[in-house]
Write a protein that holds these residues in place. Structure first.
Motif, PDB file in Angstrom:
ATOM      1  N   PHE A  23      -4.371 -12.334  -4.868  1.00 33.56           N
ATOM      2  CA  PHE A  23      -4.417 -10.995  -4.298  1.00 33.56           C
ATOM      3  C   PHE A  23      -3.945 -10.005  -5.354  1.00 33.56           C
ATOM      4  O   PHE A  23      -3.391 -10.406  -6.389  1.00 33.56           O
ATOM      5  CB  PHE A  23      -3.574 -10.890  -3.019  1.00 33.56           C
ATOM      6  CG  PHE A  23      -2.112 -11.161  -3.198  1.00 33.56           C
ATOM      7  CD1 PHE A  23      -1.204 -10.120  -3.385  1.00 33.56           C
ATOM      8  CD2 PHE A  23      -1.621 -12.458  -3.163  1.00 33.56           C
ATOM      9  CE1 PHE A  23       0.144 -10.367  -3.533  1.00 33.56           C
ATOM     10  CE2 PHE A  23      -0.265 -12.714  -3.304  1.00 33.56           C
ATOM     11  CZ  PHE A  23       0.621 -11.666  -3.499  1.00 33.56           C
ATOM     12  N   ILE A  24      -4.173  -8.743  -5.092  1.00 33.41           N
ATOM     13  CA  ILE A  24      -3.757  -7.701  -6.029  1.00 33.41           C
ATOM     14  C   ILE A  24      -2.586  -6.945  -5.433  1.00 33.41           C
ATOM     15  O   ILE A  24      -2.694  -6.351  -4.355  1.00 33.41           O
ATOM     16  CB  ILE A  24      -4.911  -6.743  -6.369  1.00 33.41           C
ATOM     17  CG1 ILE A  24      -6.039  -7.516  -7.049  1.00 33.41           C
ATOM     18  CG2 ILE A  24      -4.414  -5.596  -7.254  1.00 33.41           C
ATOM     19  CD1 ILE A  24      -7.284  -6.711  -7.311  1.00 33.41           C
ATOM     20  N   SER A  25      -1.467  -6.997  -6.123  1.00 31.96           N
ATOM     21  CA  SER A  25      -0.301  -6.192  -5.785  1.00 31.96           C
ATOM     22  C   SER A  25      -0.602  -4.792  -6.294  1.00 31.96           C
ATOM     23  O   SER A  25      -0.833  -4.599  -7.482  1.00 31.96           O
ATOM     24  CB  SER A  25       0.941  -6.768  -6.481  1.00 31.96           C
ATOM     25  OG  SER A  25       1.981  -5.825  -6.532  1.00 31.96           O
ATOM     26  N   SER A  26      -0.616  -3.814  -5.391  1.00 35.63           N
ATOM     27  CA  SER A  26      -1.005  -2.462  -5.803  1.00 35.63           C
ATOM     28  C   SER A  26       0.167  -1.493  -5.687  1.00 35.63           C
ATOM     29  O   SER A  26       0.013  -0.396  -5.173  1.00 35.63           O
ATOM     30  CB  SER A  26      -2.203  -1.975  -5.005  1.00 35.63           C
ATOM     31  OG  SER A  26      -1.899  -1.969  -3.626  1.00 35.63           O
ATOM     32  N   GLY A  27       1.324  -1.912  -6.172  1.00 31.60           N
ATOM     33  CA  GLY A  27       2.496  -1.043  -6.177  1.00 31.60           C
ATOM     34  C   GLY A  27       2.350   0.023  -7.241  1.00 31.60           C
ATOM     35  O   GLY A  27       1.423   0.827  -7.215  1.00 31.60           O
ATOM     36  N   HIS A  28       3.231   0.025  -8.226  1.00 31.80           N
ATOM     37  CA  HIS A  28       3.185   1.007  -9.308  1.00 31.80           C
ATOM     38  C   HIS A  28       1.933   0.846 -10.170  1.00 31.80           C
ATOM     39  O   HIS A  28       1.423   1.813 -10.721  1.00 31.80           O
ATOM     40  CB  HIS A  28       4.431   0.893 -10.195  1.00 31.80           C
ATOM     41  CG  HIS A  28       5.720   1.056  -9.431  1.00 31.80           C
ATOM     42  ND1 HIS A  28       6.007   2.158  -8.666  1.00 31.80           N
ATOM     43  CD2 HIS A  28       6.783   0.231  -9.317  1.00 31.80           C
ATOM     44  CE1 HIS A  28       7.192   2.010  -8.117  1.00 31.80           C
ATOM     45  NE2 HIS A  28       7.683   0.848  -8.493  1.00 31.80           N
ATOM     46  N   GLU A  29       1.471  -0.392 -10.284  1.00 34.86           N
ATOM     47  CA  GLU A  29       0.255  -0.697 -11.048  1.00 34.86           C
ATOM     48  C   GLU A  29      -0.399  -1.923 -10.435  1.00 34.86           C
ATOM     49  O   GLU A  29       0.271  -2.728  -9.789  1.00 34.86           O
ATOM     50  CB  GLU A  29       0.594  -0.948 -12.523  1.00 34.86           C
ATOM     51  CG  GLU A  29       1.524  -2.142 -12.731  1.00 34.86           C
ATOM     52  CD  GLU A  29       1.860  -2.369 -14.187  1.00 34.86           C
ATOM     53  OE1 GLU A  29       1.014  -2.924 -14.900  1.00 34.86           O
ATOM     54  OE2 GLU A  29       2.972  -2.008 -14.570  1.00 34.86           O
ATOM     55  N   PRO A  30      -1.705  -2.119 -10.609  1.00 39.68           N
ATOM     56  CA  PRO A  30      -2.343  -3.319 -10.046  1.00 39.68           C
ATOM     57  C   PRO A  30      -1.959  -4.569 -10.851  1.00 39.68           C
ATOM     58  O   PRO A  30      -2.076  -4.590 -12.071  1.00 39.68           O
ATOM     59  CB  PRO A  30      -3.839  -3.032 -10.151  1.00 39.68           C
ATOM     60  CG  PRO A  30      -3.979  -1.887 -11.098  1.00 39.68           C
ATOM     61  CD  PRO A  30      -2.669  -1.193 -11.193  1.00 39.68           C
ATOM     62  N   SER A  69       8.048  -8.633 -11.575  1.00 40.92           N
ATOM     63  CA  SER A  69       7.164  -7.490 -11.810  1.00 40.92           C
ATOM     64  C   SER A  69       7.806  -6.160 -11.446  1.00 40.92           C
ATOM     65  O   SER A  69       7.485  -5.138 -12.037  1.00 40.92           O
ATOM     66  CB  SER A  69       5.867  -7.648 -11.012  1.00 40.92           C
ATOM     67  OG  SER A  69       5.239  -8.852 -11.333  1.00 40.92           O
ATOM     68  N   ASN A  70       8.681  -6.154 -10.430  1.00 41.05           N
ATOM     69  CA  ASN A  70       9.289  -4.901  -9.963  1.00 41.05           C
ATOM     70  C   ASN A  70       8.222  -3.832  -9.754  1.00 41.05           C
ATOM     71  O   ASN A  70       8.322  -2.727 -10.262  1.00 41.05           O
ATOM     72  CB  ASN A  70      10.372  -4.422 -10.923  1.00 41.05           C
ATOM     73  CG  ASN A  70      11.541  -5.385 -10.980  1.00 41.05           C
ATOM     74  OD1 ASN A  70      11.886  -6.002  -9.975  1.00 41.05           O
ATOM     75  ND2 ASN A  70      12.128  -5.534 -12.148  1.00 41.05           N
ATOM     76  N   ASN A  71       7.200  -4.203  -8.974  1.00 39.78           N
ATOM     77  CA  ASN A  71       6.048  -3.333  -8.775  1.00 39.78           C
ATOM     78  C   ASN A  71       6.212  -2.394  -7.579  1.00 39.78           C
ATOM     79  O   ASN A  71       5.298  -1.665  -7.239  1.00 39.78           O
ATOM     80  CB  ASN A  71       4.778  -4.188  -8.624  1.00 39.78           C
ATOM     81  CG  ASN A  71       3.534  -3.457  -9.036  1.00 39.78           C
ATOM     82  OD1 ASN A  71       3.581  -2.496  -9.799  1.00 39.78           O
ATOM     83  ND2 ASN A  71       2.390  -3.907  -8.541  1.00 39.78           N
ATOM     84  N   GLY A  72       7.360  -2.432  -6.921  1.00 36.55           N
ATOM     85  CA  GLY A  72       7.619  -1.517  -5.820  1.00 36.55           C
ATOM     86  C   GLY A  72       7.066  -1.946  -4.476  1.00 36.55           C
ATOM     87  O   GLY A  72       7.120  -1.182  -3.514  1.00 36.55           O
TER      88      GLY A  72
END
Length: 181
Positions: A23-30, A69-72
């Protein structure tokens, strides 16, 4: 699993010895993430699959499970990982899923000390954080989850061997194993 809403859409892929959901984590960046269930062995006539999770390296097609990742969107990512568990049981109803943290091995603390800024003494503060997240989820939802799943708690005797017992809420385990009732 308990109702897992607000999770990312996953794509399923059959592997030679298991299954993978991306899946794609779409927080701060994909960021492309992967949940991999890799067959590891038989246990009491059931196939045991290890749950692996992390960022997917597109060049090597390998899961990088040591990265943060700390992607939010950590909660949504965690819910997405949990949402794959019922999907795996649809594919393999008699399977056992084993969850361990990639930060639980004895070599993790040794590697961490080389770059860690926390100046830990004898005990690495980053060790066992990942299994603690899963254990916390099971603890908070144990009564509800127990209506559908059996849980075992595991103690790592060595890297190749785990001693199991019926899961006892409040006990600290190195691994959690679950299977459908």
């Amino acid at each position: 699993m308990a109702s897992i809403s607000d999770s990312y859409q996953v794509q399923a892929y059959k592997l030679p010895a298991g299954y993978e959901f991306t899946f794609i984590s779409s927080g701060h960046e994909p960021i492309i993430k992967a949940v991999q269930y890799a067959y590891i062995q038989k246990f009491e006539d059931r196939d045991v699959y290890n749950l692996g999770f992390g960022d997917l390296d597109l060049q090597s097609q390998q899961i990088v499970d040591q990265v943060k990742s700390n992607n939010g969107d950590a909660y949504k990512v965690f819910r997405t990982v949990l949402s794959t568990i019922p999907k795996l049981f649809e594919l393999f109803p008699a399977a056992i899923i084993m969850v361990q943290g990639s930060d639980s091995g004895s070599d993790f603390a040794e590697k961490c000390r080389k770059t860690c800024l926390k100046n830990c003494n004898l005990t690495c503060r980053r060790s066992n954080q990942r299994i603690s997240v899963y254990r916390s989820y099971v603890e908070k939802n144990f009564e509800n989850l127990s209506s559908t799943y059996w849980f075992l708690g595991g103690f790592a005797e060595n890297p190749q061997s785990i001693i199991t017992e019926l899961y006892i809420p409040g006990r600290i385990y190195d691994a959690i194993l679950l299977f459908k009732k």
